[in-house]
Design a protein around this motif. Structure first.
Motif, PDB file in Angstrom:
ATOM      1  N   ASN A 116      -4.388 -56.151  11.760  1.00 48.41           N
ATOM      2  CA  ASN A 116      -4.523 -57.556  11.396  1.00 48.41           C
ATOM      3  C   ASN A 116      -5.482 -58.283  12.331  1.00 48.41           C
ATOM      4  O   ASN A 116      -5.793 -57.818  13.426  1.00 48.41           O
ATOM      5  CB  ASN A 116      -3.157 -58.245  11.416  1.00 48.41           C
ATOM      6  CG  ASN A 116      -2.222 -57.672  10.363  1.00 48.41           C
ATOM      7  OD1 ASN A 116      -2.647 -57.322   9.273  1.00 48.41           O
ATOM      8  ND2 ASN A 116      -0.948 -57.562  10.699  1.00 48.41           N
TER       9      ASN A 116
ATOM     10  N   ILE B  87       3.590 -61.392   2.354  1.00 47.68           N
ATOM     11  CA  ILE B  87       2.307 -61.287   3.058  1.00 47.68           C
ATOM     12  C   ILE B  87       1.322 -62.306   2.506  1.00 47.68           C
ATOM     13  O   ILE B  87       0.634 -63.014   3.259  1.00 47.68           O
ATOM     14  CB  ILE B  87       1.736 -59.860   2.930  1.00 47.68           C
ATOM     15  CG1 ILE B  87       2.545 -58.876   3.769  1.00 47.68           C
ATOM     16  CG2 ILE B  87       0.266 -59.828   3.377  1.00 47.68           C
ATOM     17  CD1 ILE B  87       2.144 -57.435   3.578  1.00 47.68           C
TER      18      ILE B  87
ATOM     19  N   ARG C 108       3.527 -62.590  10.769  1.00 45.80           N
ATOM     20  CA  ARG C 108       2.132 -62.537  10.331  1.00 45.80           C
ATOM     21  C   ARG C 108       1.488 -63.926  10.364  1.00 45.80           C
ATOM     22  O   ARG C 108       2.043 -64.897   9.851  1.00 45.80           O
ATOM     23  CB  ARG C 108       2.060 -61.968   8.901  1.00 45.80           C
ATOM     24  CG  ARG C 108       0.653 -61.820   8.355  1.00 45.80           C
ATOM     25  CD  ARG C 108       0.692 -61.235   6.960  1.00 45.80           C
ATOM     26  NE  ARG C 108       1.059 -59.827   6.989  1.00 45.80           N
ATOM     27  CZ  ARG C 108       0.178 -58.831   7.051  1.00 45.80           C
ATOM     28  NH1 ARG C 108      -1.109 -59.094   7.093  1.00 45.80           N
ATOM     29  NH2 ARG C 108       0.594 -57.580   7.060  1.00 45.80           N
TER      30      ARG C 108
ATOM     31  N   GLN D 174       4.130 -57.917  10.582  1.00 44.22           N
ATOM     32  CA  GLN D 174       4.535 -58.413   9.270  1.00 44.22           C
ATOM     33  C   GLN D 174       5.493 -59.599   9.393  1.00 44.22           C
ATOM     34  O   GLN D 174       5.329 -60.624   8.734  1.00 44.22           O
ATOM     35  CB  GLN D 174       5.189 -57.291   8.454  1.00 44.22           C
ATOM     36  CG  GLN D 174       5.999 -57.745   7.255  1.00 44.22           C
ATOM     37  CD  GLN D 174       5.195 -58.538   6.219  1.00 44.22           C
ATOM     38  OE1 GLN D 174       3.993 -58.716   6.343  1.00 44.22           O
ATOM     39  NE2 GLN D 174       5.875 -59.046   5.204  1.00 44.22           N
TER      40      GLN D 174
ATOM     41  N   GLY E 245       7.837 -57.828  -0.219  1.00 45.33           N
ATOM     42  CA  GLY E 245       7.059 -57.864   1.012  1.00 45.33           C
ATOM     43  C   GLY E 245       5.610 -58.237   0.771  1.00 45.33           C
ATOM     44  O   GLY E 245       5.003 -58.969   1.560  1.00 45.33           O
TER      45      GLY E 245
END
Length: 503
Positions: free
Chosen positions: A51, A163, A60, A57, A159
């Motif tokens: 990232n 995100i 994030r 995650q 998920g």
């Protein structure tokens, strides 16, 4: 975001040092803590993450979040900011937007293993970095949720939706149905509702019989931080959308795209028009990296997943290689941060930067934090243990391996024909050989074969993975500096080929 004094951002792999004391892979809570504490004791540390900003995650884009995001994403998400900011004040070398794709033994001139060599790539180039210690903090993956129609456009994991919400502020349009089990199911529903999405229904697939199994774990849960948070979350979702419980079957239907969600509850079939179906039935350790590195793994019956075997300092069966956070077993974000700190302490000790007394003294407080952070986890694991029907597809036409479009019936047939496990099954089928390398089908394949053979998943085993675990471009491979030994080997092969052709 990087202060004038503190972590050093490295945007090109060519600018990385050739040698480090410690390389940490993954910038979630475990990775941030590991890197920070090891650096505190003087370890020359590199943290690598795919990232652009730290957080993983669960946190994030937390450094990019605005004040308004705190209400939408919740106070637990906001805790990641302090963790990331503390890391940025450390002396760690930080390589964002960089992919780690291998780790293997590094040997000296005598052939003795003296550390590890980590394969990295970024911005079109690749590099091999030497290090004495490695911490894998690669987190978790969502458990496969193979239902009929799950490959239709308009069906995705919870998920993935989270995100998109955290990283880009994307809010799904149209009628959204959320289906599955686990705390994240309700957390995502609450976050999407708060963001303005239309949640048509939450289909809770938590088995009714699970409630009978959790009574003995109830006292610990009632005194845990999860109790108050859970009640508040459930209440918030139930006030603002329809929650359907005791769901025993779910199907996504449509021609070319999702049109309807069909589910069974109380023995009756129900239908609902939908534009987006979000699936989730918990998370499992991401073992692809540790598996390929040769770490010994064990089957965790409570979590219905494989995890690496680790010691008190999170070191695996491979010397100098540790796994911290959810990759070592699902215990939550707060626990992951503490595990990362313990793993960092272990690395500092093995590097000779601290003695055993210093390590153990610092660990006392950390272990107390870990005990507090994990209180109530046994209750959650037992309550949200996914139903067999959603782990082991009963309908033979249900696709299990999305990459190669291999069905449950084909996998059962290969087991009947002699495939003892996922690796032998590759002789018959291509399941697990696609771009995801088994991330989306591995556990389903293992449990299907185990069910067909009448043995435990531990006896069946998992895919035997090989590096690179992430796709590499040819130009990245071509950019790798070649050792003299590699050059000699290539030239020898070319010479042998030329010699064979000339005869």
């Amino acid at each position: 975001m990087t202060p004038a004094t503190g972590s050093k951002n490295v945007r090109a792999v060519r600018d990385l040092d050739a040698d480090y004391d410690l390389v940490v892979i993954g910038a979630g809570p475990a990775g941030l803590s590991s890197a920070t504490i090891a650096s505190e004791f003087g370890a020359h540390t590199l943290l690598v993450d795919e990232n652009q900003t730290p957080g993983g995650q669960i946190y994030r884009s937390v450094l990019l979040a605005q004040e308004g995001d705190q209400k939408r994403l919740g106070p637990d998400y906001w805790k990641g900011r302090a963790l990331a900011e503390t890391f940025l004040q450390s002396d760690v070398h930080y390589a964002p937007a960089t992919t780690a794709w291998s780790v293997g033994p590094y040997q000296d001139e005598t052939g003795r293993a003296v550390g590890h060599e980590v394969g990295l790539s970024g911005a079109g180039e690749a590099r091999l970095i030497r290090t004495k210690q490695v911490v894998l903090a690669t987190g978790a993956l969502e458990r496969p949720f193979p239902i009929p129609g799950w490959t239709l456009p308009g069906v995705m994991t919870a998920g993935a939706a989270q995100i998109a919400l955290k990283a880009s502020g994307l809010i799904p349009e149209g009628r959204v149905v959320v289906a599955g089990t686990g705390p994240l199911l309700y957390l995502l529903a609450a976050q999407l509702i708060e963001a303005g999405a239309t949640i048509a229904a939450v289909l809770d697939t938590t088995p009714r019989e699970n409630w009978l199994r959790i009574l003995r774990h109830l006292p610990g849960f009632l005194t845990s931080p999860y109790f108050g948070k859970g009640l508040k979350l459930l209440s918030a979702v139930q006030r603002r959308t329809k929650v359907m419980r005791w769901v025993t079957a779910v199907t996504a239907e449509g021609e070319g795209t999702l049109k309807e969600v069909v589910w069974t509850s109380g023995g009756q079939e129900h239908r609902m028009p939908a534009d987006l179906l979000l699936l989730h039935q918990g998370v499992v350790p991401n073992v692809n990296f540790s598996n390929a590195a040769g770490c010994v793994h064990v089957w965790d019956e409570a979590q219905l997943a494989f995890r690496p075997r680790i010691d008190a300092w999170y070191e695996t069966s491979v010397p100098g290689l540790a796994v911290a956070g959810d990759g070592a077993g699902i215990r939550g974000a707060e626990a992951a941060a503490v595990q990362g700190a313990l793993a960092g302490l272990g690395c500092a000790f093995r590097l000779g930067l601290i003695d055993q007394e210093t390590r153990d003294k610092r660990a006392v407080g950390l272990n107390a934090q870990l005990l507090k952070a994990t209180r109530g986890r046994t209750f959650i694991e037992a309550l949200y243990k996914p139903a067999r029907a959603f782990r082991i597809p009963a309908r033979p036409e249900t696709i299990v391996c999305r990459c190669e479009e291999v069905t449950a019936g084909q996998i059962r047939a290969s087991a009947s024909a002699g495939a003892a496990g996922p690796n032998q099954m590759k002789v018959f089928l291509r399941a697990g050989m696609g771009p995801c390398q088994g991330r989306l089908c591995g556990l389903t394949v293992t449990e299907l074969i185990a069910d067909e053979r009448g043995v435990s998943p531990e006896k069946v085993g998992y895919y035997r993975l090989r590096f690179p675990i992430k796709p590499l471009r040819l130009r990245e491979l071509a950019s790798l500096p070649q050792s003299d030994a590699a050059k000699v080997a290539v030239l020898a092969d070319l010479a042998d080929t030329h010699h064979s052709k000339s005869h």
